[in-house]
Design a protein around this motif. Structure first.
Motif, PDB file in Angstrom:
ATOM      1  N   GLU A  78     129.992   3.422  70.336  1.00  0.00           N
ATOM      2  CA  GLU A  78     131.204   2.930  71.005  1.00  0.00           C
ATOM      3  C   GLU A  78     132.246   2.549  69.940  1.00  0.00           C
ATOM      4  O   GLU A  78     131.899   2.051  68.852  1.00  0.00           O
ATOM      5  N   VAL A  79     133.574   2.779  70.343  1.00  0.00           N
ATOM      6  CA  VAL A  79     134.695   2.461  69.445  1.00  0.00           C
ATOM      7  C   VAL A  79     135.663   1.546  70.208  1.00  0.00           C
ATOM      8  O   VAL A  79     135.983   1.818  71.388  1.00  0.00           O
ATOM      9  N   TYR A  80     136.115   0.462  69.519  1.00  0.00           N
ATOM     10  CA  TYR A  80     137.026  -0.526  70.129  1.00  0.00           C
ATOM     11  C   TYR A  80     138.270  -0.691  69.238  1.00  0.00           C
ATOM     12  O   TYR A  80     138.185  -0.529  67.998  1.00  0.00           O
ATOM     13  N   ASP A  81     139.431  -1.021  69.889  1.00  0.00           N
ATOM     14  CA  ASP A  81     140.613  -1.315  69.066  1.00  0.00           C
ATOM     15  C   ASP A  81     140.590  -2.774  68.680  1.00  0.00           C
ATOM     16  O   ASP A  81     139.626  -3.484  68.995  1.00  0.00           O
ATOM     17  N   ARG A  82     141.690  -3.208  68.020  1.00  0.00           N
ATOM     18  CA  ARG A  82     141.696  -4.574  67.500  1.00  0.00           C
ATOM     19  C   ARG A  82     141.721  -5.598  68.622  1.00  0.00           C
ATOM     20  O   ARG A  82     141.390  -6.763  68.414  1.00  0.00           O
ATOM     21  N   GLY A 135     139.868  -5.346  71.231  1.00  0.00           N
ATOM     22  CA  GLY A 135     138.564  -5.332  71.905  1.00  0.00           C
ATOM     23  C   GLY A 135     138.494  -4.376  73.080  1.00  0.00           C
ATOM     24  O   GLY A 135     137.563  -4.470  73.906  1.00  0.00           O
ATOM     25  N   ILE A 136     139.505  -3.473  73.170  1.00  0.00           N
ATOM     26  CA  ILE A 136     139.495  -2.523  74.284  1.00  0.00           C
ATOM     27  C   ILE A 136     138.644  -1.325  73.888  1.00  0.00           C
ATOM     28  O   ILE A 136     138.808  -0.767  72.788  1.00  0.00           O
ATOM     29  N   LEU A 137     137.697  -0.949  74.777  1.00  0.00           N
ATOM     30  CA  LEU A 137     136.830   0.210  74.540  1.00  0.00           C
ATOM     31  C   LEU A 137     137.672   1.459  74.662  1.00  0.00           C
ATOM     32  O   LEU A 137     138.250   1.742  75.725  1.00  0.00           O
ATOM     33  N   ILE A 138     137.791   2.213  73.559  1.00  0.00           N
ATOM     34  CA  ILE A 138     138.593   3.413  73.609  1.00  0.00           C
ATOM     35  C   ILE A 138     137.757   4.681  73.546  1.00  0.00           C
ATOM     36  O   ILE A 138     138.268   5.775  73.796  1.00  0.00           O
ATOM     37  N   PHE A 139     136.400   4.521  73.230  1.00  0.00           N
ATOM     38  CA  PHE A 139     135.520   5.722  73.223  1.00  0.00           C
ATOM     39  C   PHE A 139     134.076   5.268  73.456  1.00  0.00           C
ATOM     40  O   PHE A 139     133.630   4.248  72.922  1.00  0.00           O
ATOM     41  N   LYS A 140     133.371   6.054  74.292  1.00  0.00           N
ATOM     42  CA  LYS A 140     131.950   5.827  74.529  1.00  0.00           C
ATOM     43  C   LYS A 140     131.218   7.169  74.435  1.00  0.00           C
ATOM     44  O   LYS A 140     131.523   8.100  75.198  1.00  0.00           O
ATOM     45  N   GLY A 141     130.272   7.254  73.490  1.00  0.00           N
ATOM     46  CA  GLY A 141     129.529   8.515  73.296  1.00  0.00           C
ATOM     47  C   GLY A 141     128.471   8.753  74.367  1.00  0.00           C
ATOM     48  O   GLY A 141     127.893   7.812  74.896  1.00  0.00           O
ATOM     49  N   ASP A 142     128.295  10.050  74.695  1.00  0.00           N
ATOM     50  CA  ASP A 142     127.214  10.421  75.615  1.00  0.00           C
ATOM     51  C   ASP A 142     126.837  11.867  75.354  1.00  0.00           C
ATOM     52  O   ASP A 142     127.381  12.512  74.440  1.00  0.00           O
ATOM     53  N   THR A 143     125.923  12.402  76.196  1.00  0.00           N
ATOM     54  CA  THR A 143     125.461  13.776  75.961  1.00  0.00           C
ATOM     55  C   THR A 143     126.573  14.784  76.241  1.00  0.00           C
ATOM     56  O   THR A 143     126.527  15.917  75.715  1.00  0.00           O
ATOM     57  N   ASN A 144     127.554  14.385  77.058  1.00  0.00           N
ATOM     58  CA  ASN A 144     128.634  15.339  77.359  1.00  0.00           C
ATOM     59  C   ASN A 144     129.551  15.514  76.162  1.00  0.00           C
ATOM     60  O   ASN A 144     129.993  16.636  75.850  1.00  0.00           O
ATOM     61  N   ASN A 145     129.925  14.414  75.489  1.00  0.00           N
ATOM     62  CA  ASN A 145     130.813  14.521  74.317  1.00  0.00           C
ATOM     63  C   ASN A 145     130.013  14.599  73.029  1.00  0.00           C
ATOM     64  O   ASN A 145     130.611  14.623  71.948  1.00  0.00           O
ATOM     65  N   ARG A 146     128.653  14.617  73.216  1.00  0.00           N
ATOM     66  CA  ARG A 146     127.727  14.806  72.093  1.00  0.00           C
ATOM     67  C   ARG A 146     127.963  13.776  70.988  1.00  0.00           C
ATOM     68  O   ARG A 146     127.718  14.041  69.836  1.00  0.00           O
ATOM     69  N   PHE A 147     128.464  12.585  71.369  1.00  0.00           N
ATOM     70  CA  PHE A 147     128.667  11.467  70.437  1.00  0.00           C
ATOM     71  C   PHE A 147     129.654  11.850  69.306  1.00  0.00           C
ATOM     72  O   PHE A 147     129.497  11.423  68.163  1.00  0.00           O
ATOM     73  N   TYR A 170     133.497  -0.067  65.352  1.00  0.00           N
ATOM     74  CA  TYR A 170     132.504   0.820  66.007  1.00  0.00           C
ATOM     75  C   TYR A 170     131.127   0.123  66.076  1.00  0.00           C
ATOM     76  O   TYR A 170     130.834  -0.755  65.291  1.00  0.00           O
ATOM     77  N   ILE A 171     130.372   0.540  67.033  1.00  0.00           N
ATOM     78  CA  ILE A 171     128.981   0.057  67.224  1.00  0.00           C
ATOM     79  C   ILE A 171     128.064   1.280  67.354  1.00  0.00           C
ATOM     80  O   ILE A 171     128.304   2.163  68.193  1.00  0.00           O
ATOM     81  N   LEU A 172     126.955   1.317  66.537  1.00  0.00           N
ATOM     82  CA  LEU A 172     125.919   2.357  66.621  1.00  0.00           C
ATOM     83  C   LEU A 172     124.553   1.686  66.896  1.00  0.00           C
ATOM     84  O   LEU A 172     124.211   0.718  66.192  1.00  0.00           O
ATOM     85  N   GLU A 173     123.861   2.185  67.881  1.00  0.00           N
ATOM     86  CA  GLU A 173     122.513   1.669  68.184  1.00  0.00           C
ATOM     87  C   GLU A 173     121.603   2.812  68.633  1.00  0.00           C
ATOM     88  O   GLU A 173     122.059   3.766  69.271  1.00  0.00           O
ATOM     89  N   TRP A 174     120.287   2.695  68.310  1.00  0.00           N
ATOM     90  CA  TRP A 174     119.279   3.641  68.859  1.00  0.00           C
ATOM     91  C   TRP A 174     117.874   3.097  68.579  1.00  0.00           C
ATOM     92  O   TRP A 174     117.702   2.174  67.792  1.00  0.00           O
TER      93      TRP A 174
END
Length: 774
Positions: free
Chosen positions: A713-717, A719-731, A749-753
């Motif tokens: 996930e990507v946020y602006d300054r 705190g608004i979520l501007i991108f969320k990765g998934d299988t459709n956008n292939r992260f 950005y936040i990365l988790e798995w």
């Protein structure tokens, strides 16, 4: 239809005839005679010169209508066993007439019992409660010709029922010297016993049978008498002195029934009260003096009766012996047996009887064929107790036979119960055989030394511990056929030689478990042969295993050569190869096999398995930062590992692995196969310049697709979520938000798995600098 007078008359005559015939099937009873007349009929006029009678008295009961409890009966053409005589009853005498279709249960409360009968029953230990309804006849008599008297009688009763095992009506024939005060002697006894005759002492009831040989039977409805059952004809007898006056009392009474139920009666045979004469002693087996074969025995009055005009009738078992003149006062019994009797009618008319019982002595059935003797105890002597051969020589041998052995005919007898040593082969002994006092017959019997049961030459028997367990269980009896060729032998087993010589029952079990060599003494016996014994040593032996033959693992599609040691005596492989030198087989594929290895005269069957190598399986690749751990199962350990094109190592851990995609290779210890698996370490990007120049145009975390539960996930300054990765956008983020180009700025950005095999979730955060040059 009307009958004519003639028809009516004819019918009347036929009816009378039918009635007469019906009556003729049953006994008749006359109650008109007084006591003296009854006794005169009982004694018989022909015996008046033999026996004098006086002081006659009779007592009983006279029921209404002149129905006394005693009278004189006649067979009246029926099947009754006694022709005529006196009846003494515990009820109405005339009710004894057949057929058996009513119950006789007559009683009067004033009609008591009899003290003499009660005394007699007490002395015999029989119950005497409620002895009622007694009838007796008594008189004095003197015997002028004989010192013995007897008479025949039958006992009949309504008490003969299968359900009655309690009430015991009784009869007694009491006799004593007249004028004396002592007790009577009862001579009406169950034959061969001291038991008085009662409805229980002779009984054929299912529930309580007693002395059934003397029970005549239960009566059906067409019986000539009206009683339920009866005894056979019995005989009472007594020894007396001639010329002495005796008193007789014949008495019968009810027992047990408080109301005198179920009547009984005694029937005394007319003319049977006679004097008895001695015609000789009984020759019986019980007396140990039976009649010997071919030796005549003369029976005749002893002493002589001194009456030349006397007439003699001879009988065997109650049947006349034909062909003997009535003047012949003797009869010679030769090779015959039975109950012999004579009836003598003196010139005075007096009748006397004599009886003698004769049994034949057994005749020996001798087998004079040669007899085998054995050295049974292996002492070197052929010896035996001669008494042990008695049953062999005399086939029907019993203790009734007298048997003796001697060296010569008529010589001194040899002691049968000590061992006799046979000194010659063969040897003849003279065997004297006779029964009781009969003259013995001498038979020469040949005795010879018998042949011993044969053993084979086998002395040792191998017992193989084929499982190499340290012990082996076997059955000695399984080896009998290998130590003797004889059939039909009986074997016994012993610990010691002395025990085997003595014989008898085995001292050890046929089943044996041994851990070392074991000696067993085996004794063999067989009909027609002498016994023999032998020591058989059972040798405990063990084969050996091959240390070279074991389970093997080969690569898929391969074969293997197998080799055992060369010091075995013989080899037999399950694939068919065998021989004394066949210690090797080649090109053996996968499968289950065995080899039989012979050594020490025993065979050990060794099993082994050829297996196909199993490929190892990479179960997981654990990633912790830049440290990678490879988890493997299956195949053949230990394993070796290689990362990408690196050198194989024994450790399954790699540290400081570069980010990106890699391949791990694993090889088992068998070296048969290599397996591989790809894994990825995620890259970390922090800058994007989406100007379509092919350099840093996107942030690419598509490697998260191989991870579990990935998050990008990507946020602006603000705190608004501007991108969320998934299988459709292939992260993959191209720097836009809602398809609009974003201005140059820093973005969070936040990365988790979840990494496979690692319980801790991976989390990465930071700033991404976006430079938009458009």
């Amino acid at each position: 239809m009307k009958f004519s007078r003639f028809s009516q008359f004819l019918f009347f005559l036929l009816a009378l005839l039918f009635i007469d015939q019906t009556k003729a099937q049953n006994i008749s009873v006359d109650t008109s005679l007084d006591a003296q007349q009854l006794v005169n009929r009982f004694i018989g006029a022909q015996n008046a010169s033999c026996i004098t009678v006086s002081n006659v008295a009779i007592s009983g009961w006279n029921f209404s209508g002149n129905n006394p409890s005693y009278g004189y009966f006649s067979k009246n053409g029926s099947t009754f066993d006694i022709d005529e005589g006196i009846i003494l009853s515990t009820g109405i005498a005339r009710e004894a007439e057949g057929p058996n279709n009513t119950l006789q249960s007559n009683f009067d409360r004033s009609w008591g019992g009899d003290d003499d009968l009660i005394y007699t029953l007490n002395e015999a230990g029989l119950p005497t409660d409620n002895i009622l309804n007694a009838t007796y006849l008594e008189f004095d008599f003197v015997s002028l010709q004989s010192d013995k008297i007897s008479f025949d009688y039958m006992f009949l009763s309504e008490e003969y029922r299968d359900s009655n095992c309690r009430y015991s009506d009784a009869f007694a024939f009491l006799i004593k010297e007249a004028g004396t005060t002592g007790p009577y002697q009862n001579i009406a006894l169950v034959p061969g016993t001291n038991t008085p005759v009662t409805s229980l002492s002779i009984n054929g009831a299912t529930n309580c049978p007693r002395n059934t040989d003397y029970f005549g039977g239960f009566n059906n409805t067409i019986s000539p008498t009206n009683f339920n059952g009866q005894t056979r004809v019995l005989k009472a007898s007594a020894t007396i002195q001639k010329g002495v006056t005796y008193h007789i009392k014949l008495v019968i009474a009810d027992h047990g029934d408080a109301n005198g139920l179920y009547d009984s009666a005694v029937f005394l045979k007319s003319g049977s009260f006679t004097g008895n004469i001695n015609i000789g002693k009984d020759l019986t087996l019980d007396n140990e003096d039976p009649l010997c074969e071919d030796v005549p025995y003369r029976i005749q009055p002893i002493p002589d009766l001194g009456d030349a005009s006397a007439q003699y009738s001879w009988f065997k078992n109650g049947q006349p012996i034909l062909g003997i003149p009535v003047s012949q006062s003797y009869y010679d019994v030769v090779n015959d047996e039975g109950n012999f009797s004579v009836k003598v009618v003196l010139s005075s008319g007096c009748t006397l009887e004599g009886n003698v019982s004769i049994e034949k002595a057994p005749v020996a059935q001798v087998d004079a064929s040669p007899i085998q003797v054995c050295d049974n105890d292996f002492s070197g002597n052929y010896a035996a107790k001669l008494s042990s051969f008695n049953g062999r020589i005399i086939k029907n041998f019993t203790r009734d036979f007298n048997i003796s052995y001697s060296l010569t005919s008529g010589g001194a007898p040899i002691d049968q119960d000590v061992n006799f040593v046979f000194t010659q082969n063969p040897q003849i002994l003279y065997v004297s055989v006779g029964a009781y006092s009969c003259t013995p017959t001498v038979y020469p019997i040949q005795f010879y030394f018998g042949t011993k049961v044969n053993f084979n030459s086998v002395s040792n028997v191998d017992i193989c511990d084929s499982e190499i367990s340290g012990s082996e269980t076997f059955n000695v009896s399984d080896y009998i056929q290998s130590i003797t060729d004889e059939t039909g032998v009986v074997a016994t087993y012993f610990d010691t030689e002395d025990q085997a010589k003595a014989g008898g029952n085995s001292t050890i079990s046929s089943s044996q478990t041994i851990t070392a060599d074991r000696s067993v003494f085996i004794r063999l016996e067989k009909s027609g042969f002498c016994p023999n014994y032998k020591e058989i040593k059972f040798l405990f032996k063990q084969p050996k295993r091959s240390s070279l033959i074991k389970d093997e693992v080969i690569c898929k599609g391969a074969t293997i050569d197998l080799k055992a040691e060369t010091d075995f005596d013989y080899y037999e492989w399950s694939n068919g190869v065998e021989g004394a030198s066949a210690n090797e087989i080649n090109d053996v594929p996968v499968g289950d096999y065995w080899v039989k290895l012979t050594s020490n005269d025993c065979v050990y069957q060794q099993y082994f398995k050829i297996s196909e190598a199993e490929e190892p399986v990479i179960d997981d690749v654990l990633i912790d930062g830049t440290t990678v751990t490879i988890l493997v199962s299956g195949g053949t350990s230990p394993y070796i590992y290689a990362l990408d094109n690196g050198v194989y190592q024994s450790s399954n851990i790699y540290m400081n692995v570069d980010l990106g995609t890699h391949i791990i290779y694993v090889k088992g210890a068998d070296g048969c196969s290599v397996v591989a698996k790809e894994f990825t370490l995620v890259n970390s990007q922090n800058a994007i310049t989406p100007n379509h120049d092919g350099v840093n145009d996107v942030i690419d975390y598509s490697s998260l697709l191989s991870k579990r539960d990935p998050k990008f996930e990507v946020y602006d300054r603000n705190g608004i979520l501007i991108f969320k990765g998934d299988t459709n956008n292939r992260f993959i983020w191209n720097g836009t938000y809602n398809d609009k180009i974003l201005p140059t700025s820093s973005y969070w950005y936040i990365l988790e798995w979840n990494e496979s095999g690692n319980a801790k979730r991976v989390q990465l955060t930071g700033w991404i600098l976006l430079k938009n040059r458009l």
